[in-house]
Design an enzyme around this catalytic site. Structure first.
Site, PDB file in Angstrom:
ATOM      1  N   ASN A 174      -1.969  18.154 -20.767  1.00  0.00           N
ATOM      2  CA  ASN A 174      -2.360  17.197 -21.697  1.00  0.00           C
ATOM      3  C   ASN A 174      -2.576  17.811 -23.177  1.00  0.00           C
ATOM      4  O   ASN A 174      -3.003  17.231 -24.008  1.00  0.00           O
ATOM      5  CB  ASN A 174      -3.694  16.615 -21.457  1.00  0.00           C
ATOM      6  CG  ASN A 174      -3.762  15.618 -20.023  1.00  0.00           C
ATOM      7  OD1 ASN A 174      -2.455  14.956 -20.116  1.00  0.00           O
ATOM      8  ND2 ASN A 174      -4.349  15.721 -19.224  1.00  0.00           N
ATOM      9  N   HIS A 207      -2.255  15.748 -26.254  1.00  0.00           N
ATOM     10  CA  HIS A 207      -2.263  14.433 -25.696  1.00  0.00           C
ATOM     11  C   HIS A 207      -3.702  13.613 -26.047  1.00  0.00           C
ATOM     12  O   HIS A 207      -3.710  12.338 -26.035  1.00  0.00           O
ATOM     13  CB  HIS A 207      -2.187  14.262 -24.200  1.00  0.00           C
ATOM     14  CG  HIS A 207      -0.585  14.510 -23.860  1.00  0.00           C
ATOM     15  ND1 HIS A 207       0.056  15.408 -24.093  1.00  0.00           N
ATOM     16  CD2 HIS A 207       0.242  13.667 -23.140  1.00  0.00           C
ATOM     17  CE1 HIS A 207       1.248  15.345 -23.664  1.00  0.00           C
ATOM     18  NE2 HIS A 207       1.420  13.944 -23.119  1.00  0.00           N
ATOM     19  N   HIS A 209      -2.570  10.452 -27.794  1.00  0.00           N
ATOM     20  CA  HIS A 209      -3.119   9.058 -27.242  1.00  0.00           C
ATOM     21  C   HIS A 209      -3.830   8.237 -28.370  1.00  0.00           C
ATOM     22  O   HIS A 209      -3.602   7.084 -28.603  1.00  0.00           O
ATOM     23  CB  HIS A 209      -3.954   9.169 -25.787  1.00  0.00           C
ATOM     24  CG  HIS A 209      -3.197   9.393 -24.865  1.00  0.00           C
ATOM     25  ND1 HIS A 209      -3.682   9.875 -23.717  1.00  0.00           N
ATOM     26  CD2 HIS A 209      -1.824   9.502 -24.542  1.00  0.00           C
ATOM     27  CE1 HIS A 209      -2.784  10.253 -22.574  1.00  0.00           C
ATOM     28  NE2 HIS A 209      -1.721   9.900 -23.169  1.00  0.00           N
ATOM     29  N   LYS A 232       6.598  22.079 -15.566  1.00  0.00           N
ATOM     30  CA  LYS A 232       5.929  20.914 -14.951  1.00  0.00           C
ATOM     31  C   LYS A 232       5.639  21.030 -13.433  1.00  0.00           C
ATOM     32  O   LYS A 232       4.400  20.861 -12.979  1.00  0.00           O
ATOM     33  CB  LYS A 232       6.724  19.649 -15.234  1.00  0.00           C
ATOM     34  CG  LYS A 232       6.078  18.489 -14.735  1.00  0.00           C
ATOM     35  CD  LYS A 232       5.073  17.634 -15.572  1.00  0.00           C
ATOM     36  CE  LYS A 232       4.191  16.737 -14.979  1.00  0.00           C
ATOM     37  NZ  LYS A 232       4.512  15.379 -15.921  1.00  0.00           N
ATOM     38  N   HIS A 262       5.489   8.281 -28.139  1.00  0.00           N
ATOM     39  CA  HIS A 262       4.792   9.233 -27.489  1.00  0.00           C
ATOM     40  C   HIS A 262       4.958  10.688 -28.047  1.00  0.00           C
ATOM     41  O   HIS A 262       4.124  11.369 -28.152  1.00  0.00           O
ATOM     42  CB  HIS A 262       4.949   9.141 -26.096  1.00  0.00           C
ATOM     43  CG  HIS A 262       4.165   9.861 -25.039  1.00  0.00           C
ATOM     44  ND1 HIS A 262       2.764   9.840 -24.840  1.00  0.00           N
ATOM     45  CD2 HIS A 262       4.380  11.212 -24.445  1.00  0.00           C
ATOM     46  CE1 HIS A 262       2.184  10.627 -24.160  1.00  0.00           C
ATOM     47  NE2 HIS A 262       3.176  11.697 -23.939  1.00  0.00           N
ATOM     48  N   LYS A 316       2.244  11.009 -11.480  1.00  0.00           N
ATOM     49  CA  LYS A 316       1.570   9.853 -12.097  1.00  0.00           C
ATOM     50  C   LYS A 316       2.015   8.778 -12.436  1.00  0.00           C
ATOM     51  O   LYS A 316       3.523   8.737 -12.668  1.00  0.00           O
ATOM     52  CB  LYS A 316       1.177  10.875 -13.620  1.00  0.00           C
ATOM     53  CG  LYS A 316       0.045  11.729 -13.286  1.00  0.00           C
ATOM     54  CD  LYS A 316      -0.368  12.067 -14.620  1.00  0.00           C
ATOM     55  CE  LYS A 316      -1.663  13.214 -14.689  1.00  0.00           C
ATOM     56  NZ  LYS A 316      -2.225  13.217 -16.117  1.00  0.00           N
ATOM     57  N   GLU A 341       7.546  17.513 -26.061  1.00  0.00           N
ATOM     58  CA  GLU A 341       6.912  17.929 -24.728  1.00  0.00           C
ATOM     59  C   GLU A 341       7.554  19.392 -24.470  1.00  0.00           C
ATOM     60  O   GLU A 341       7.007  20.040 -23.697  1.00  0.00           O
ATOM     61  CB  GLU A 341       7.345  17.070 -23.656  1.00  0.00           C
ATOM     62  CG  GLU A 341       6.402  15.628 -23.973  1.00  0.00           C
ATOM     63  CD  GLU A 341       5.101  15.598 -23.474  1.00  0.00           C
ATOM     64  OE1 GLU A 341       4.660  16.246 -22.968  1.00  0.00           O
ATOM     65  OE2 GLU A 341       4.718  14.457 -23.858  1.00  0.00           O
ATOM     66  N   GLU A 394      -4.876  16.667 -10.502  1.00  0.00           N
ATOM     67  CA  GLU A 394      -5.631  16.796 -11.724  1.00  0.00           C
ATOM     68  C   GLU A 394      -7.040  17.589 -11.784  1.00  0.00           C
ATOM     69  O   GLU A 394      -7.903  16.779 -12.295  1.00  0.00           O
ATOM     70  CB  GLU A 394      -5.284  15.765 -12.723  1.00  0.00           C
ATOM     71  CG  GLU A 394      -5.530  16.471 -14.453  1.00  0.00           C
ATOM     72  CD  GLU A 394      -4.879  14.959 -15.229  1.00  0.00           C
ATOM     73  OE1 GLU A 394      -4.812  13.981 -15.042  1.00  0.00           O
ATOM     74  OE2 GLU A 394      -4.491  15.660 -16.256  1.00  0.00           O
ATOM     75  N   ARG A 450      -4.106  21.086 -13.976  1.00  0.00           N
ATOM     76  CA  ARG A 450      -2.983  20.225 -14.577  1.00  0.00           C
ATOM     77  C   ARG A 450      -3.255  19.522 -15.737  1.00  0.00           C
ATOM     78  O   ARG A 450      -2.566  19.092 -16.566  1.00  0.00           O
ATOM     79  CB  ARG A 450      -2.888  19.054 -13.275  1.00  0.00           C
ATOM     80  CG  ARG A 450      -1.749  18.219 -13.762  1.00  0.00           C
ATOM     81  CD  ARG A 450      -1.479  17.136 -12.481  1.00  0.00           C
ATOM     82  NE  ARG A 450      -0.353  16.229 -13.064  1.00  0.00           N
ATOM     83  CZ  ARG A 450       0.325  15.338 -12.139  1.00  0.00           C
ATOM     84  NH1 ARG A 450       0.130  15.784 -10.621  1.00  0.00           N
ATOM     85  NH2 ARG A 450       1.250  14.785 -12.649  1.00  0.00           N
ATOM     86  N   ARG A 464       0.869  -1.346  -0.030  1.00  0.00           N
ATOM     87  CA  ARG A 464       0.149   0.184  -0.133  1.00  0.00           C
ATOM     88  C   ARG A 464       0.906   1.270  -0.032  1.00  0.00           C
ATOM     89  O   ARG A 464       0.631   2.406   0.549  1.00  0.00           O
ATOM     90  CB  ARG A 464      -1.021   0.048   1.129  1.00  0.00           C
ATOM     91  CG  ARG A 464      -2.173  -1.088   1.104  1.00  0.00           C
ATOM     92  CD  ARG A 464      -3.043  -0.983   1.885  1.00  0.00           C
ATOM     93  NE  ARG A 464      -3.899  -2.052   2.107  1.00  0.00           N
ATOM     94  CZ  ARG A 464      -3.655  -3.178   3.026  1.00  0.00           C
ATOM     95  NH1 ARG A 464      -2.789  -2.917   3.894  1.00  0.00           N
ATOM     96  NH2 ARG A 464      -4.418  -4.143   2.976  1.00  0.00           N
TER      97      ARG A 464
END
Lengths: 371, 371
Positions: free
Chosen positions: A250, A253, A257, A232, A270, A146, A188, A242, A246, A124
């Site tokens: 994206n 993206h 994606h 960032k 990517h 992330k 990026e 997010e 945030r 955990r």
């Protein structure tokens, strides 16, 4: 050396950018109160990176009195799965990792995301330290917590937020980074210029070439790294989970994606997909009057200067892309969400883009010709 | 109806205990601002529970204007794996769950833990509502946000903390709970009496029988539920992430987990293993002078009254048990940690139990004869 502090409610840490920093990892960890030295650390890497830098890290840890074990995973986005994750869990068990133990991610974004997720979910939640070795991971994935793996039908659908204890960036390792990877990361970097930092955008405009690190001096590279990481950190600090802001990260993206996925993560990597996504989003922004044609062109010019793809093959089916777009995890209430630039250095999120404008942008992507 | 508020830094919520509460789930959810009604909820259950109560929940949701889908998983601890988790992820994708979506766990601890973990990790965290249908899940697993799945070599090694938005307990569903399950849960109830609530301990002493819900009036059952849930909430509120105090909830679990695992999760269920673990820890506590022989005997009497196992077969290998004990995830720096009672209603954590005292306790467990 540059140190960027990241202050978050859940955990504060530093991004350290230092040439040759990999030889100092032990002393950086020694300074952190929460890294136990009486239990072994587990380094997770891929075969190539492990061969290049594994020993440097191991020796640096040993020098500072840390024991370490390692776990080498197959390289590539297609191995970013629950199944590969199981190998980290098995190693964690074999090396008897405890709640106070630490995972070290030594590699690119895939290694960073998987190691981070393993750390988020083993017992955990245990410590993770990110040592990104690709430019993309340095400026993006390693910062902000992330973590995750892919679902067969979509990227990063399975994951968690889990902040690292330290991000250690050694720009020297970029010397061994393949050109295609370097270029992809520049996508990026351009993104940060467009959505957040007009000064970074100008800096990129001033550089003669962006397609390989050889054409960029160590000082210029350090500045690019610093400004990108700071962008960032700025955004993540304002919105760790997010909830709003945030999501501007994206940019490029939503479409990116879909293109990555439709090309089975092989046709486009990517960064290449994000470059195409930015061209698409840029076209939507122009169509909606969010920014000027000149600004759209300036973005395109940087993408071209990085020798990134600027068009998609007509063989890719537009209706497939649209279907994928609407199954993206950023979809809310059935509406596709886009991040759109409002001039250079600012962005906005909207789910109010008419379908025909999206279709036009896709069509435009088929006709843009790389120079 | 009893409402127990749970106030945590990460998320506050309520534990609602209400006979017939399952028919009201829609109106409870309506009152929560964070449960979106324009996206479908996904109910996760097992075949038996789904057949018994699935329709009640679906109708109650529909009545309040919620759409729902469901995902039925095979029952049993041996399916609490990454592989089964994949089925929840697949259903989440098929039903297009979004970041604002909600999973509903309808079932016992296995369903609750897996659904909670799926919610913790789908899109990096979506809502989960716990509707526990076993007494064990009601008084233990559904409260406090521990979620996870088993690793082939150990229980709950893979997991996350993820608090529910609501815990809804309907004691009426206990009518369909098998006797063995009921008894097993009483082990955890006895645990709360021993480590936290002497009044609950006395209440249990006053009851003529503890081995089936038929011998316990609805009022007494409600009080047992309330006191047990309150004990769990008290402890979790003081220590959400198990930095210290919360570990006392593992009373009986150090040895319990080893026994469960060695019996392949079939020989003993969780509660039975915990009962044996409490007898073992109780013997250690007596040997170390933590509590009196009379208190140890009082605990044993309650365990016997619940018709829980009080001895382990001599066929189980002690050295196997010792090996398993030292691979337990609660091991720190190689020392096995035990939770030991200091009189009725108090407990302490220690990793300073001499090996021979542990061995003696194991030997005692082989000789205790159930009455």
């Amino acid at each position: 050396m540059v140190v960027i502090p990241v202050k978050l409610p859940s955990q504060s840490y530093e991004v350290v950018i230092a040439a040759g920093g990999r030889y100092q990892v032990g002393s950086y960890l020694e300074k952190l109160s929460n890294i136990a030295s009486d239990v072994p650390l587990l380094i997770v890497s891929n075969p190539k990176i492990w061969q290049l830098y594994g020993q440097d890290i191991q020796l640096a840890l040993k020098k500072a009195g840390f024991k370490s074990a390692h776990c080498v995973l197959p390289a590539g986005e297609r191995y970013k799965t629950l199944k590969t994750l199981q190998k980290i869990y098995d190693a964690a068990l074999a090396h008897r990792l405890e709640r106070r133990s630490t995972l070290i991610a030594l590699g690119g974004g895939v290694i960073g995301d998987m190691t981070g997720f393993a750390a988020a979910t083993w017992l955990r939640g245990i410590n993770v330290v990110q040592i990104p070795t690709s430019l993309l991971a340095m400026v993006d994935a390693s910062i902000g917590g992330k973590t995750g793996v892919n679902h067969p039908q979509g990227k990063n659908l399975i994951g968690a937020f889990h902040q690292p204890r330290l991000v250690l960036i050694d720009p020297d390792v970029l010397k061994t980074l393949p050109r295609r990877e370097f270029r992809a990361a520049i996508a990026e970097v351009i993104k940060y210029g467009v959505i957040w930092d007009p000064q970074l955008f100008s800096q990129l405009e001033a550089l003669p070439r962006l397609d390989d690190h050889r054409y960029i001096s160590p000082e210029q590279l350090l500045e690019i790294l610093e400004r990108s990481c700071q962008a960032k950190v700025d955004v993540v600090t304002k919105d760790e989970r997010e909830a709003g802001l945030r999501a501007i990260l994206n940019y490029g993206h939503t479409l990116g994606h879909a293109l990555e996925s439709i090309g089975n993560y092989r046709l486009f990597n990517h960064g290449e997909a994000v470059a195409l996504g930015m061209i698409g989003a840029g076209a939507i922004a122009t169509a909606l009057g969010y920014w000027s044609e000149a600004e759209e062109a300036a973005q395109l010019q940087l993408i071209q200067k990085a020798k990134l793809p600027t068009s998609i093959s007509a063989k890719l089916d537009h209706s497939d892309i649209m279907t994928l777009l609407s199954s993206d995890k950023k979809v809310q209430g059935g509406q596709i969400r886009f991040v759109l630039p409002k001039g250079i250095g600012q962005a906005e999120i909207t789910d109010q883009v008419p379908q025909d404008i999206i279709a036009q942008a896709l069509a435009k992507l088929c006709s843009v010709v790389a120079t």
